[in-house]
Design a protein around this motif. Structure first.
Motif, PDB file in Angstrom:
ATOM      1  N   PRO A  79      -2.935  45.956  -0.809  1.00  0.00           N
ATOM      2  CA  PRO A  79      -4.377  45.832  -0.552  1.00  0.00           C
ATOM      3  C   PRO A  79      -4.976  44.767  -1.470  1.00  0.00           C
ATOM      4  N   GLY A  80      -5.682  43.808  -0.891  1.00  0.00           N
ATOM      5  CA  GLY A  80      -6.241  42.716  -1.678  1.00  0.00           C
ATOM      6  C   GLY A  80      -5.291  41.564  -1.879  1.00  0.00           C
ATOM      7  N   GLY A  81      -4.058  41.666  -1.350  1.00  0.00           N
ATOM      8  CA  GLY A  81      -3.088  40.594  -1.471  1.00  0.00           C
ATOM      9  C   GLY A  81      -3.479  39.370  -0.657  1.00  0.00           C
ATOM     10  N   SER A  82      -2.860  38.236  -0.965  1.00  0.00           N
ATOM     11  CA  SER A  82      -3.226  36.965  -0.335  1.00  0.00           C
ATOM     12  C   SER A  82      -2.027  36.303   0.327  1.00  0.00           C
ATOM     13  N   ALA A  83      -2.329  35.511   1.368  1.00  0.00           N
ATOM     14  CA  ALA A  83      -1.315  34.722   2.056  1.00  0.00           C
ATOM     15  C   ALA A  83      -1.548  33.243   1.770  1.00  0.00           C
ATOM     16  N   VAL A  84      -0.462  32.500   1.589  1.00  0.00           N
ATOM     17  CA  VAL A  84      -0.509  31.041   1.439  1.00  0.00           C
ATOM     18  C   VAL A  84       0.353  30.469   2.560  1.00  0.00           C
ATOM     19  N   VAL A  85      -0.262  29.657   3.444  1.00  0.00           N
ATOM     20  CA  VAL A  85       0.397  29.303   4.703  1.00  0.00           C
ATOM     21  C   VAL A  85       0.253  27.817   5.014  1.00  0.00           C
ATOM     22  N   GLY A 128       9.821  49.154   1.587  1.00  0.00           N
ATOM     23  CA  GLY A 128       9.318  49.817   0.388  1.00  0.00           C
ATOM     24  C   GLY A 128       8.857  48.870  -0.697  1.00  0.00           C
ATOM     25  N   ILE A 129       9.037  47.553  -0.494  1.00  0.00           N
ATOM     26  CA  ILE A 129       8.590  46.549  -1.464  1.00  0.00           C
ATOM     27  C   ILE A 129       7.252  45.990  -0.997  1.00  0.00           C
ATOM     28  N   THR A 130       6.301  45.860  -1.910  1.00  0.00           N
ATOM     29  CA  THR A 130       4.993  45.295  -1.553  1.00  0.00           C
ATOM     30  C   THR A 130       4.705  44.072  -2.428  1.00  0.00           C
ATOM     31  N   PHE A 131       3.865  43.175  -1.896  1.00  0.00           N
ATOM     32  CA  PHE A 131       3.648  41.868  -2.511  1.00  0.00           C
ATOM     33  C   PHE A 131       2.172  41.592  -2.759  1.00  0.00           C
ATOM     34  N   ASP A 132       1.922  40.830  -3.823  1.00  0.00           N
ATOM     35  CA  ASP A 132       0.570  40.365  -4.129  1.00  0.00           C
ATOM     36  C   ASP A 132       0.256  39.061  -3.410  1.00  0.00           C
ATOM     37  N   ILE A 133       1.261  38.193  -3.292  1.00  0.00           N
ATOM     38  CA  ILE A 133       1.092  36.902  -2.621  1.00  0.00           C
ATOM     39  C   ILE A 133       2.314  36.654  -1.747  1.00  0.00           C
ATOM     40  N   CYS A 134       2.086  36.270  -0.496  1.00  0.00           N
ATOM     41  CA  CYS A 134       3.177  35.909   0.409  1.00  0.00           C
ATOM     42  C   CYS A 134       2.994  34.469   0.860  1.00  0.00           C
ATOM     43  N   LEU A 135       4.080  33.683   0.807  1.00  0.00           N
ATOM     44  CA  LEU A 135       4.039  32.258   1.130  1.00  0.00           C
ATOM     45  C   LEU A 135       4.854  31.970   2.381  1.00  0.00           C
ATOM     46  N   ILE A 139      -1.809  32.186  10.331  1.00  0.00           N
ATOM     47  CA  ILE A 139      -3.163  32.132   9.760  1.00  0.00           C
ATOM     48  C   ILE A 139      -4.122  32.950  10.618  1.00  0.00           C
ATOM     49  N   ASN A 140      -4.031  32.804  11.928  1.00  0.00           N
ATOM     50  CA  ASN A 140      -4.907  33.563  12.830  1.00  0.00           C
ATOM     51  C   ASN A 140      -4.646  35.062  12.729  1.00  0.00           C
ATOM     52  N   GLN A 141      -3.378  35.441  12.587  1.00  0.00           N
ATOM     53  CA  GLN A 141      -3.050  36.855  12.424  1.00  0.00           C
ATOM     54  C   GLN A 141      -3.648  37.410  11.134  1.00  0.00           C
ATOM     55  N   MET A 142      -3.564  36.627  10.063  1.00  0.00           N
ATOM     56  CA  MET A 142      -4.100  37.074   8.778  1.00  0.00           C
ATOM     57  C   MET A 142      -5.623  37.218   8.844  1.00  0.00           C
ATOM     58  N   LYS A 143      -6.272  36.291   9.515  1.00  0.00           N
ATOM     59  CA  LYS A 143      -7.728  36.363   9.643  1.00  0.00           C
ATOM     60  C   LYS A 143      -8.146  37.588  10.450  1.00  0.00           C
ATOM     61  N   GLU A 144      -7.380  37.910  11.492  1.00  0.00           N
ATOM     62  CA  GLU A 144      -7.671  39.104  12.288  1.00  0.00           C
ATOM     63  C   GLU A 144      -7.545  40.364  11.449  1.00  0.00           C
ATOM     64  N   ARG A 145      -6.613  40.338  10.495  1.00  0.00           N
ATOM     65  CA  ARG A 145      -6.412  41.503   9.615  1.00  0.00           C
ATOM     66  C   ARG A 145      -7.288  41.438   8.370  1.00  0.00           C
ATOM     67  N   GLU A 146      -8.116  40.400   8.275  1.00  0.00           N
ATOM     68  CA  GLU A 146      -9.021  40.190   7.140  1.00  0.00           C
ATOM     69  C   GLU A 146      -8.249  40.062   5.824  1.00  0.00           C
ATOM     70  N   LYS A 181       7.094  39.576   9.224  1.00  0.00           N
ATOM     71  CA  LYS A 181       7.132  40.937   8.676  1.00  0.00           C
ATOM     72  C   LYS A 181       6.803  40.945   7.184  1.00  0.00           C
ATOM     73  N   LEU A 182       7.115  39.838   6.498  1.00  0.00           N
ATOM     74  CA  LEU A 182       6.814  39.764   5.067  1.00  0.00           C
ATOM     75  C   LEU A 182       5.329  40.008   4.813  1.00  0.00           C
ATOM     76  N   PHE A 183       4.483  39.480   5.686  1.00  0.00           N
ATOM     77  CA  PHE A 183       3.040  39.530   5.465  1.00  0.00           C
ATOM     78  C   PHE A 183       2.446  40.903   5.776  1.00  0.00           C
ATOM     79  N   SER A 184       3.233  41.768   6.415  1.00  0.00           N
ATOM     80  CA  SER A 184       2.798  43.154   6.603  1.00  0.00           C
ATOM     81  C   SER A 184       3.026  43.965   5.337  1.00  0.00           C
ATOM     82  N   LYS A 185       3.693  43.357   4.343  1.00  0.00           N
ATOM     83  CA  LYS A 185       4.012  44.044   3.100  1.00  0.00           C
ATOM     84  C   LYS A 185       3.067  43.669   1.959  1.00  0.00           C
ATOM     85  N   LEU A 186       1.973  42.986   2.290  1.00  0.00           N
ATOM     86  CA  LEU A 186       0.987  42.641   1.267  1.00  0.00           C
ATOM     87  C   LEU A 186       0.291  43.891   0.736  1.00  0.00           C
TER      88      LEU A 186
END
Length: 485
Positions: free
Chosen positions: A224-230, A186-193, A241-248, A217-222
């Motif tokens: 909409p428009g959230g970003s990943a730092v990896v 139930g928690i969502t994030f703007d940036i996940c590291l 990184i490849n998973q994030m790119k696949e999910r755009e 699993k943390l990165f599934s909680k971004l």
């Protein structure tokens, strides 16, 4: 709030009417139930909340959520597939989805989470944000500090903290166990590291791939428009990184990898510690007040996080230069005899290598290491940590840490087996942790470094020879007894 609203996003089965029932609170502890509360029965390691359902009803619970079959209660029984997941969903609903109203930053990885979280907070404080922090050492909300038991609290506690926070930003450490047990449901994030991933917690997760699956699993909680730092230098970081790119999902990567968004170059591993960070045609030098190659990676990920928030490189670098460090993370204490003591939380093979390597690069004499292992934890990593210490140190001392209900004799036997099978003539065993520290300090001379690892900021669970509560207290007490050089 009415019960029906609370259950809007929950899949459940219920044979009672749930209309027009007012809810005054949510809890997973029967001792905290008050009239009008929802009690969520959770099966734990030592106790089962379902055993306390009747107690909760007697205290005035308006509804019960659980995984077992309905036992014909006088109040609605909401049967769900997973109570831990349900706790997150109803907690978020009760507190009106508080993570949506904050800039949420989540940090996961094997090593570096705590240092990175404090670095990010320090930078953002300097940039004018007000920041809450939820993590291993303490929680800081609205400037008030409270102690914490888990790196990641359960979902109810997280939502309570978020609803109390008046800060602009909330920075959270996300442990693999916390993610696997739905503590961030139930928690969502703007940036996940993502810092890195190496051998740890395999007694819980089984394999490295399963460990990574929990972390990711943390990165599934971004949001909409959230970003990943990896970390682009890490095998599992590249996979993420490849998973994030696949999910755009927008990804800002960092590392020595030439394909990283922020490439790390020209490391300086003596004081003043620094690294060049190259972004396209732009390059800047970041000076770190905390030593070590690994800490320059912590600096880089914190820098990248601030860049996602559109901070200027110059302002980030200025903030980093004044970072005071973190309690229990490579804390250095100078001794009257000219030796240096390092207290560090390092409790994985990679973290121990980083700590010992940094100390080795700084010493002018010998390197000593005092460490032990927590009972009932990942045992596979122990032999590698003994091998590392035996190879890198001039002398090492194996000692006791938290027993965690493992008999003392069993832990001592484990230490003897580790020393016999993976150690060498440079090692010894001193059972009492404070006496082990005393022994290392008594052996030291000018220019020597003594690393005491495994506990960092944590207090002792057991009594030892010297009446102290932590490695730091032991060192400071013994400092008075060490003669000047």
């Amino acid at each position: 709030m009415e019960l029906q609203q609370l259950l809007d996003h929950l899949l459940f089965e219920c044979h009672h009417s749930i209309n027009h029932i007012s809810i005054n609170g949510v809890t997973d502890s029967s001792m905290e139930v008050e009239p009008g509360y929802v009690f969520v029965a959770i099966k734990g390691y030592q106790t089962d909340g379902h055993d306390y359902i009747n107690d909760a009803v007697a205290k005035g619970a308006a509804a019960i959520i659980g995984e077992n079959e309905d036992q014909g209660l006088s109040v609605p029984y909401i049967k769900v597939a997973n109570s831990k997941k349900a706790l997150g969903i109803v907690s978020s609903a009760f507190y009106q989805n508080p993570s949506q109203n904050k800039i949420m930053i989540g940090i996961t990885g094997t090593n570096g989470k705590t240092t990175t979280s404090y670095l990010v907070k320090h930078i953002l404080d300097h940039l004018g944000y007000s920041c809450s922090l939820i993590g291993t050492i303490q929680n800081i909300v609205n400037g008030e500090k409270t102690t914490t038991q888990n790196t990641t609290p359960n979902a109810l506690k997280v939502n309570q903290l978020l609803s109390q926070s008046n800060d602009d930003v909330v920075i959270m450490e996300a442990s693999s166990q916390g993610l696997a047990e739905y503590r961030l449901e139930g928690i969502t994030f703007d940036i996940c590291l993502f810092t890195n991933l190496s051998h740890e917690h395999l007694n819980y997760h089984g394999t490295l791939d399963q460990y990574f699956e929990a972390k990711s699993k943390l990165f599934s909680k971004l949001k909409p428009g959230g970003s990943a730092v990896v970390n682009a230098d890490d095998y599992y970081g590249e996979k993420l990184i490849n998973q994030m790119k696949e999910r755009e999902v927008p990804v800002l990567s960092f590392g020595e990898n030439p394909e990283a968004s922020i490439q790390m170059k020209d490391f300086k591993l003596s004081y003043p510690y620094s690294v060049q960070l190259k972004e396209g045609m732009h390059s800047c030098e970041v000076t770190s007040p905390i030593p070590g190659y690994h800490n320059l990676f912590n600096v880089a990920i914190a820098y990248a996080c601030a860049k996602v928030l559109r901070a200027s490189s110059a302002s980030i670098c200025r903030a980093i230069e004044s970072f005071p460090g973190v309690e229990g993370r490579f804390n250095m204490i100078d001794f009257p005899n000219g030796s240096t003591v390092v207290i560090d939380h390092a409790h994985t093979p990679d973290a121990v290598i980083n700590c010992l390597q940094t100390s080795s690069e700084s010493k002018n004499g010998k390197l000593y290491h005092v460490f032990g292992f927590k009972g009932d934890k990942d045992t596979e990593k122990r032999k590698e940590m003994v091998r590392i210490s035996a190879e890198m140190c001039d002398h090492y001392i194996l000692t006791l840490d938290n027993l965690n209900n493992v008999p003392k004799e069993e832990m001592i036997q484990a230490l003897n087996e580790l020393q016999a099978n993976y150690g060498n003539e440079k090692g010894e065993i001193v059972e009492d942790r404070t006496l082990a520290i005393e022994k290392a300090l008594s052996l030291s001379k000018e220019g020597d470094w003594i690393v005491i690892s495994g506990k960092g900021h944590q207090t002792y669970q057991h009594s030892y020879h010297f009446p102290v509560k932590s490695d730091k207290e032991a060192v400071l007490l013994l400092k008075e007894q060490i003669p000047e050089k």
